[in-house]
Structure formats: C-alpha cells, structure tokens
Design a protein around this motif. Sequence first.
Motif: not given
Length: 157
Positions: A133-138, A140-141
Amino acid sequence: MPQAKLTEAENETPPQLRLLYAIGRLDRGITRELQQGLKPLGLSPHQYATLTVLRSRSGLSNAQLARRAYVTPQAMNQVISSLIAEGLITRKPSGTNQRILETRLTPKGRRLTARCDRVAEEIEDRMLDGVPPPQRAELLDAIRACVRRINAGFPGG
C-alpha cells in the motif's frame, strides 16, 4: 475475470523500454480490461468515466463532461444519449442559462456506478498485486504529478 492472452510478440519487452511506451501499453491494457469487465453491466469505459465524473460533480454541461471524460463533444452526445436511454442520468436546463443542459446521475445511475467501481477495483488489485500500500500511494502521487506537469489535469482537483 479471465485475462486476455497476449501473443509472444506482444509479451516481449523492448531492450530499452521507454516509460512513455510502457504507460501507453498499460493504458491500452486497462482499457481492454475495463471493456471486458463492464460489458456484463452494459457499459463502456467512456460511459463509466462519464458516470464517475457526474458522481463527483453533478450539473455539468456537455462540453464540461466531454473535457473531463477525454472524449469529443460529438462522442459525449452519444454517451449521454445512451445513458439517458438507460435511465442512468437526467438532463435539464441550467438555472442560470436555459440553453445549457445540466446532467445528473439518477439513483439507478449511482447504483450501477458503484457496481462498476468494484470492477475497476478488481482490475487495480490485480494490476498492483504484490505492491505494498505505501508504494501504491507513492505511485499514484507520482502519476498525478506527471499528469499535472503535462497539463493533462485532473479537473476540479
């Protein structure tokens, strides 16, 4: 949902893969998966995009919808006609300009959009399988920043 098989040539990775090429391939793959996933629900990716735009911002004109869904105004006319015929949206004259028709989701349209969201979520989950999840958010950003830098914008955001 079954994945479409790629030919051997389509599966090959060019030796010096450009990011633009990879993103283009991803876009085509996502569109293909959405077409397959939405077909049982009776919608196209453009129709789904239109419904999601209207869910977040109701009352838009045809021109505004076309810009936000990345289709021509002529194509948007066809999308709108089909969505009206299915009872998914309504149109009525604007309170400020009677020549502008404002478009809104119906309750049926909201329910169907939520079902389509589940299809999109399944595609995203499959596409990002194994990505924390943290890499998914990165990711998307980073994509949002790229879109803004080339003025491909996220309307209203």
